[in-house]
Design a protein around this motif. Structure first.
Motif, PDB file in Angstrom:
ATOM      1  N   MET A   1       0.843  -1.198   0.000  1.00  0.00           N
ATOM      2  CA  MET A   1       0.000   0.000   0.000  1.00  0.00           C
ATOM      3  C   MET A   1       0.879   1.250   0.000  1.00  0.00           C
ATOM      4  O   MET A   1       1.923   1.282   0.660  1.00  0.00           O
ATOM      5  N   ARG A   2       0.444   2.240  -0.773  1.00  0.00           N
ATOM      6  CA  ARG A   2       1.150   3.525  -0.838  1.00  0.00           C
ATOM      7  C   ARG A   2       0.223   4.634  -0.336  1.00  0.00           C
ATOM      8  O   ARG A   2      -0.982   4.442  -0.248  1.00  0.00           O
ATOM      9  N   ALA A   3       0.813   5.781  -0.045  1.00  0.00           N
ATOM     10  CA  ALA A   3       0.024   6.950   0.356  1.00  0.00           C
ATOM     11  C   ALA A   3       0.443   8.137  -0.491  1.00  0.00           C
ATOM     12  O   ALA A   3       1.627   8.290  -0.831  1.00  0.00           O
ATOM     13  N   LEU A   4      -0.534   8.972  -0.826  1.00  0.00           N
ATOM     14  CA  LEU A   4      -0.288  10.160  -1.637  1.00  0.00           C
ATOM     15  C   LEU A   4      -0.880  11.364  -0.931  1.00  0.00           C
ATOM     16  O   LEU A   4      -2.068  11.380  -0.594  1.00  0.00           O
ATOM     17  N   LEU A   5      -0.055  12.372  -0.696  1.00  0.00           N
ATOM     18  CA  LEU A   5      -0.517  13.625  -0.098  1.00  0.00           C
ATOM     19  C   LEU A   5      -0.591  14.696  -1.178  1.00  0.00           C
ATOM     20  O   LEU A   5       0.390  14.943  -1.882  1.00  0.00           O
ATOM     21  N   LEU A   6      -1.763  15.292  -1.299  1.00  0.00           N
ATOM     22  CA  LEU A   6      -1.997  16.321  -2.315  1.00  0.00           C
ATOM     23  C   LEU A   6      -1.657  17.694  -1.744  1.00  0.00           C
ATOM     24  O   LEU A   6      -2.351  18.196  -0.864  1.00  0.00           O
ATOM     25  N   CYS A   7      -0.584  18.298  -2.257  1.00  0.00           N
ATOM     26  CA  CYS A   7      -0.068  19.558  -1.692  1.00  0.00           C
ATOM     27  C   CYS A   7       0.247  20.582  -2.771  1.00  0.00           C
ATOM     28  O   CYS A   7       1.122  21.427  -2.584  1.00  0.00           O
ATOM     29  N   ALA A   8      -0.442  20.511  -3.904  1.00  0.00           N
ATOM     30  CA  ALA A   8      -0.055  21.358  -5.035  1.00  0.00           C
ATOM     31  C   ALA A   8      -0.928  22.599  -5.199  1.00  0.00           C
ATOM     32  O   ALA A   8      -0.779  23.322  -6.183  1.00  0.00           O
ATOM     33  N   GLY A   9      -1.813  22.870  -4.248  1.00  0.00           N
ATOM     34  CA  GLY A   9      -2.654  24.064  -4.349  1.00  0.00           C
ATOM     35  C   GLY A   9      -1.893  25.326  -3.980  1.00  0.00           C
ATOM     36  O   GLY A   9      -0.805  25.274  -3.392  1.00  0.00           O
ATOM     37  N   ASP A  39       2.197  11.766  10.757  1.00  0.00           N
ATOM     38  CA  ASP A  39       2.215  10.958  11.978  1.00  0.00           C
ATOM     39  C   ASP A  39       1.144   9.872  11.936  1.00  0.00           C
ATOM     40  O   ASP A  39       1.371   8.741  12.381  1.00  0.00           O
ATOM     41  N   LYS A  40      -0.029  10.207  11.395  1.00  0.00           N
ATOM     42  CA  LYS A  40      -1.117   9.224  11.287  1.00  0.00           C
ATOM     43  C   LYS A  40      -0.818   8.182  10.219  1.00  0.00           C
ATOM     44  O   LYS A  40      -1.131   7.002  10.380  1.00  0.00           O
ATOM     45  N   LEU A 120      -6.895  18.416   8.674  1.00  0.00           N
ATOM     46  CA  LEU A 120      -6.249  18.338   9.981  1.00  0.00           C
ATOM     47  C   LEU A 120      -7.180  17.568  10.918  1.00  0.00           C
ATOM     48  O   LEU A 120      -8.313  17.988  11.163  1.00  0.00           O
ATOM     49  N   PHE A 121      -6.722  16.423  11.412  1.00  0.00           N
ATOM     50  CA  PHE A 121      -7.558  15.573  12.255  1.00  0.00           C
ATOM     51  C   PHE A 121      -6.680  14.878  13.290  1.00  0.00           C
ATOM     52  O   PHE A 121      -5.446  14.848  13.168  1.00  0.00           O
ATOM     53  N   ASN A 122      -7.313  14.298  14.312  1.00  0.00           N
ATOM     54  CA  ASN A 122      -6.531  13.642  15.365  1.00  0.00           C
ATOM     55  C   ASN A 122      -6.875  12.164  15.524  1.00  0.00           C
ATOM     56  O   ASN A 122      -6.403  11.518  16.453  1.00  0.00           O
ATOM     57  N   ALA A 123      -7.681  11.615  14.628  1.00  0.00           N
ATOM     58  CA  ALA A 123      -8.078  10.206  14.722  1.00  0.00           C
ATOM     59  C   ALA A 123      -7.072   9.303  14.007  1.00  0.00           C
ATOM     60  O   ALA A 123      -6.422   9.721  13.040  1.00  0.00           O
ATOM     61  N   SER A 124      -6.977   8.067  14.467  1.00  0.00           N
ATOM     62  CA  SER A 124      -6.162   7.061  13.783  1.00  0.00           C
ATOM     63  C   SER A 124      -6.830   6.663  12.475  1.00  0.00           C
ATOM     64  O   SER A 124      -8.063   6.667  12.358  1.00  0.00           O
ATOM     65  N   LEU A 125      -6.021   6.284  11.492  1.00  0.00           N
ATOM     66  CA  LEU A 125      -6.534   5.825  10.206  1.00  0.00           C
ATOM     67  C   LEU A 125      -6.519   4.302  10.089  1.00  0.00           C
ATOM     68  O   LEU A 125      -6.802   3.759   9.006  1.00  0.00           O
ATOM     69  N   LEU A 126      -6.215   3.624  11.155  1.00  0.00           N
ATOM     70  CA  LEU A 126      -6.107   2.163  11.103  1.00  0.00           C
ATOM     71  C   LEU A 126      -7.417   1.511  10.663  1.00  0.00           C
ATOM     72  O   LEU A 126      -7.423   0.668   9.751  1.00  0.00           O
ATOM     73  N   SER A 127      -8.538   1.896  11.285  1.00  0.00           N
ATOM     74  CA  SER A 127      -9.814   1.263  10.924  1.00  0.00           C
ATOM     75  C   SER A 127     -10.269   1.692   9.531  1.00  0.00           C
ATOM     76  O   SER A 127     -10.967   0.941   8.840  1.00  0.00           O
TER      77      SER A 127
END
Length: 247
Positions: A1-9, A39-40, A120-127
């Motif tokens: 699994m990969r993750a992509l953060l969209l930061c081009a705005g 961190d998440k 911006l959130f403070n919940a885990s993404l595991l579930s």
């Protein structure tokens, strides 16, 4: 699994704060918004790589951030910053265009978590990831704003008892619910092929919700309810509220 953060705005609504600084690197309670998201992501055991797609204007900002963050992060994962080549609001690729750019550039043939960097959130993404993998279907993060006037500024959703998406509309005048879609998505690898079809059929490459609005009529899409705090950092007022909450 990969993750992509969209930061081009270019975050023009936050000028002058974002005139020479990307929104994702603005501090909230003493650390960049990006760090909270990273961190998440680093809590996800199946994650193999993280890609950050940004524009040419802020490319060096993210390279410098990457070096600082990698030194502080405990879990060592490939972390790569991608330059989409855009320089202004007028030639930007848009969030959907950037998803396609990153998938093509890195030849991603894997499950993919996509997060917009103003989430911006403070919940885990595991579930969230567990649900996506178990169903092997796209999953979108949602949040209950409990106010229809606020919800009308977002992509509004509805869903059935199995959490399957039954309605999605960007910024409806009369929202049927107060549930809104965050720019937080899980795409199993087979679903990524739909992105090319969307881009051939539709012209909107900006709001990622447009892709979900198109997709749920062609494939089952599920929702995941985000617990805890969520701020969509789109204005100075929201940024100030986030600072207070995260302190």
């Amino acid at each position: 699994m990969r993750a992509l953060l969209l930061c081009a705005g270019y975050a023009t609504r936050l000028y002058p704060l974002t005139l020479n600084q990307p929104k994702a690197l603005l501090p909230v309670a003493g650390k960049p918004i990006m760090n909270y998201i990273m961190d998440k992501l680093l809590e996800l055991p199946a994650l193999e790589a993280i890609y950050v797609v940004t524009n040419h204007k802020f490319y060096t900002h993210f390279l410098e951030w990457k070096n600082r963050y990698k030194q502080a992060a405990v879990k060592k994962l490939p972390l790569e910053v991608l330059d989409d080549g855009s320089t202004t609001e007028n030639n930007r690729l848009g969030a959907i265009g950037d998803m396609d750019f990153a998938i093509e550039t890195k030849k991603i043939e894997d499950d993919l978590v996509v997060v917009a960097s103003d989430n911006l959130f403070n919940a885990s993404l595991l579930s969230f990831v567990e649900e996506g993998k178990a169903k092997n279907k796209p999953v979108v993060g949602i949040y209950n704003l409990k106010d229809k006037s606020l919800a009308s500024k977002y992509g509004v959703v509805d869903f059935d008892q199995n959490k399957k998406l039954t309605f999605f509309e960007e910024k409806p005048q009369n929202p049927p619910t107060t549930w809104v879609a965050m720019a937080l998505y899980f795409f199993p690898q087979p679903s990524l092929t739909f992105l090319k079809t969307y881009l051939k059929e539709e012209k909107n490459t900006d709001q990622p919700g447009r892709f979900i609005q198109w997709l749920y009529r062609r494939e089952d899409v599920y929702v995941w309810e985000l617990p805890g705090l969520w701020f969509d950092i789109g204005s100075k007022e929201v940024l100030e509220a986030a600072n207070l909450a995260f302190r």
